[in-house]
Write an enzyme that holds these catalytic residues in place. Structure first.
Site, PDB file in Angstrom:
ATOM      1  CE  LYS A 235      -1.823   2.734   2.918  1.00 10.74           C
ATOM      2  NZ  LYS A 235      -1.636   3.996   2.158  1.00 10.74           N
TER       3      LYS A 235
ATOM      4  CD  GLU B 178      10.323  12.260  12.495  1.00 10.45           C
ATOM      5  OE1 GLU B 178       9.247  11.704  12.747  1.00 10.45           O
ATOM      6  OE2 GLU B 178      11.222  11.734  11.813  1.00 10.45           O
TER       7      GLU B 178
ATOM      8  CD  GLU C 156      13.110   3.715   8.360  1.00  7.27           C
ATOM      9  OE1 GLU C 156      13.103   4.670   9.185  1.00  7.27           O
ATOM     10  OE2 GLU C 156      13.088   3.871   7.134  1.00  7.27           O
TER      11      GLU C 156
ATOM     12  CB  CYS D 176      13.016   8.493   8.874  1.00  7.57           C
ATOM     13  SG  CYS D 176      13.853   7.482   7.667  1.00  7.57           S
TER      14      CYS D 176
END
Ligand code: ADP
Length: 494
Positions: A190, A396, A265, A299
């Site tokens: 997906k 973040e 992850e 990331c």
């Protein structure tokens, strides 16, 4: 004054594929729904994409199950032939590099130079790397006491649901599907709702390469619908996910009932540590690339730059000067270094954090606002005088915003670097080999770079400590996620 968005160099990329791939065929969703994918540089619709829901996921999982069944074409295929299919797919990706690069840039907004020289070739490299592994997945023979012969086999896990983000759409697709297919699994992928175009085109090329029907299914759609249906589906054996840790927590809860295998992850707030003895030119350039590459949507972005006190002021000045020179603009201009953020939500979130940084007393040295009057462009932003507790230093942001923090010595910086629930990456800049190794040893991170940043290769494992992930992708390690070990013990007659 905000300049107008620059003239677009956008070529007329043909959008060949907007349907979902199920059981070797491209089709509309069962309910006929679509969603728009948007060009983040212009805020205009690119195309309507078939929207997958629960029923489509069910069809895709059943196709993947059938393709994985004993005696299927895929199960009967020699491991080496699985490798050959991955090689053929990689070749087709390279053959269509210009088209794929243009699609990636159109849908994601990343500079065309990055798509051409980074994302597309890297995706092909990952497919090829795991193609090479397909016939090298071995068990062991193990000596145990008694009249027994014991060996292990590594068997494919089964049907894998793979859910990916929008920041590196092609690469994330390759990281997920390549080891799964090399190991002999079947896949329902997906893609992120923001960036479905390249995954669908990759799917077409996979069919051209000759993968049997049902081995690779691609269902675009939203997370809480299509993504959640994949996670809940009882016939899915494993979920591999890249995205936010909060989504991973939802997935983990949902997957608990069936105890699906999980690999994650996730995000980061990676420390980039600059000692006073570092080569300053390289450290400034490195810090700039660490945070601003891919418009900060990375990331492992070096979003916390820890700089030693003797060189702090000079470093902040030089980083700000270098940052102000970055060329923002039309992603299709080969000279552009930074494109727009992915969507309105990310754009708003980043600007909110920038305001919060100012309110909390940090000094915005450069950037700090949107660029242009159209498109989700945010100027690369450097904050000085940042304290660890400030939101810009702990959350973040996933945008082009760096917090520059001052430190005194090694012990102090290690403690502060580790004072986060993330642990994806870290870097250290120094000429002292002892300090470099001490940092590599003591920082809690899945990857540590010494005098470099963002060096990621398909052969080396990548993933997070703590809440930055579970398991590792890439390298030989990445294959382990897709195999189950079976131990066979045979009694040897006397
Ligand atoms: P990002 O903020 O980078 O979009 P997300 O974690 O929200 O990070 O999204 C990453 C991927 O996870 C996307 O493909 C998204 O559609 C999917 N996703 C989001 N929510 C869910 C969910 N509840 N279940 C499964 N997948 C989800």
């Amino acid at each position: 004054m905000k300049a107008k968005t620059p003239r677009t160099h956008s070529p007329s990329v043909k959008i060949r594929q907007t349907q979902m791939l199920i059981d070797g065929r491209f089709c509309d969703g069962v309910e006929g729904k679509t969603f728009a994918t948007i060009n983040p540089a212009t805020e205009e619709k690119i195309a309507d994409i078939a929207e997958g829901g629960e029923k489509d996921i069910d069809l895709a999982v059943k196709a993947a199950r059938k393709a994985f069944a004993e005696g299927s074409a895929w199960r009967k295929l020699a491991a080496r032939e699985r490798g050959r299919l991955l090689f053929a797919w990689a070749d087709l990706i390279e053959k269509n590099l210009e088209e794929l690069a243009a699609l990636e840039t159109l849908d994601n907004g990343k500079p065309i130079t990055a798509s051409r020289t980074g994302d597309v070739p890297a995706a092909a490299a990952v497919l090829r790397y795991y193609g090479g592994w397909a016939d090298k997945i071995h068990g062991q023979t193990i000596s145990i006491p008694g009249p027994y012969f014991t060996y292990t086999k590594r068997e494919p896990v089964g049907v894998c649901g793979q859910i990916i983000p929008w920041n590196y759409p092609m690469d994330m697709a390759a990281w997920k599907v390549a080891p799964a297919l090399a190991a002999g699994c079947t896949v329902v992928l997906k893609p992120a709702e923001q960036t479905p175009l390249t995954a669908l085109r990759m799917g077409e090329l996979a069919m051209e390469a000759g993968f049997p029907p049902g081995v690779l299914n691609i269902v675009p759609g939203y997370g809480p619908t299509a993504g959640a249906a994949l996670v809940k589906h009882p016939q899915v054996d494993k979920i591999a996910f890249t995205g936010e840790h909060k989504t991973a927590q939802i997935i983990m809860r949902e997957a608990a009932d069936s105890l699906k295998r999980l690999t994650f992850e996730l995000g980061g707030k990676s420390p980039n540590i600059v000692f006073a003895d570092a080569d300053m030119d390289e450290a400034v350039e490195g810090a700039c690339g660490a945070i601003f590459s891919n418009a900060g949507q990375n990331c492992c972005a070096g979003s916390r730059a820890f700089v030693q006190e003797g060189v702090y002021d000079e470093f902040v000045d030089r980083l700000a000067q270098r940052t102000a020179k970055r060329k923002l603009g039309d992603p299709f201009d080969p000279a552009t270094e930074q494109g727009p953020q992915i969507d309105r939500a990310q754009f708003d979130k980043i600007l909110k954090y920038i305001n919060l940084g100012r309110q909390e007393g940090a000094r915005c040295v450069t950037g700090g606002e949107r660029a242009f009057d159209r498109g989700y462009f945010v100027k690369p932003t450097v904050f000085g005088n940042v304290q660890d507790k400030m939101a810009i230093a702990s959350d973040e942001i996933f945008g082009p915003v760096v917090s520059v923090l001052r430190f005194k010595d090694l012990d102090e910086v290690v403690g502060r670097a580790n004072n986060t629930f993330y642990g994806l990456a870290a870097a250290v800049w120094t000429r002292d080999i002892g300090k470099a190794h001490a940092i590599a040893d003591r920082v809690q991170a899945g990857t540590v770079w010494v005098n470099c940043y963002n060096v990621v290769d398909t052969a080396a494992p990548f993933g997070g400590f703590k809440m930055s992930g579970m398991g590792r992708e890439l390298g030989e390690k990445g294959l382990e996620n897709y195999t189950e070990t079976k131990t066979v013990t045979v009694h040897l007659p006397a």
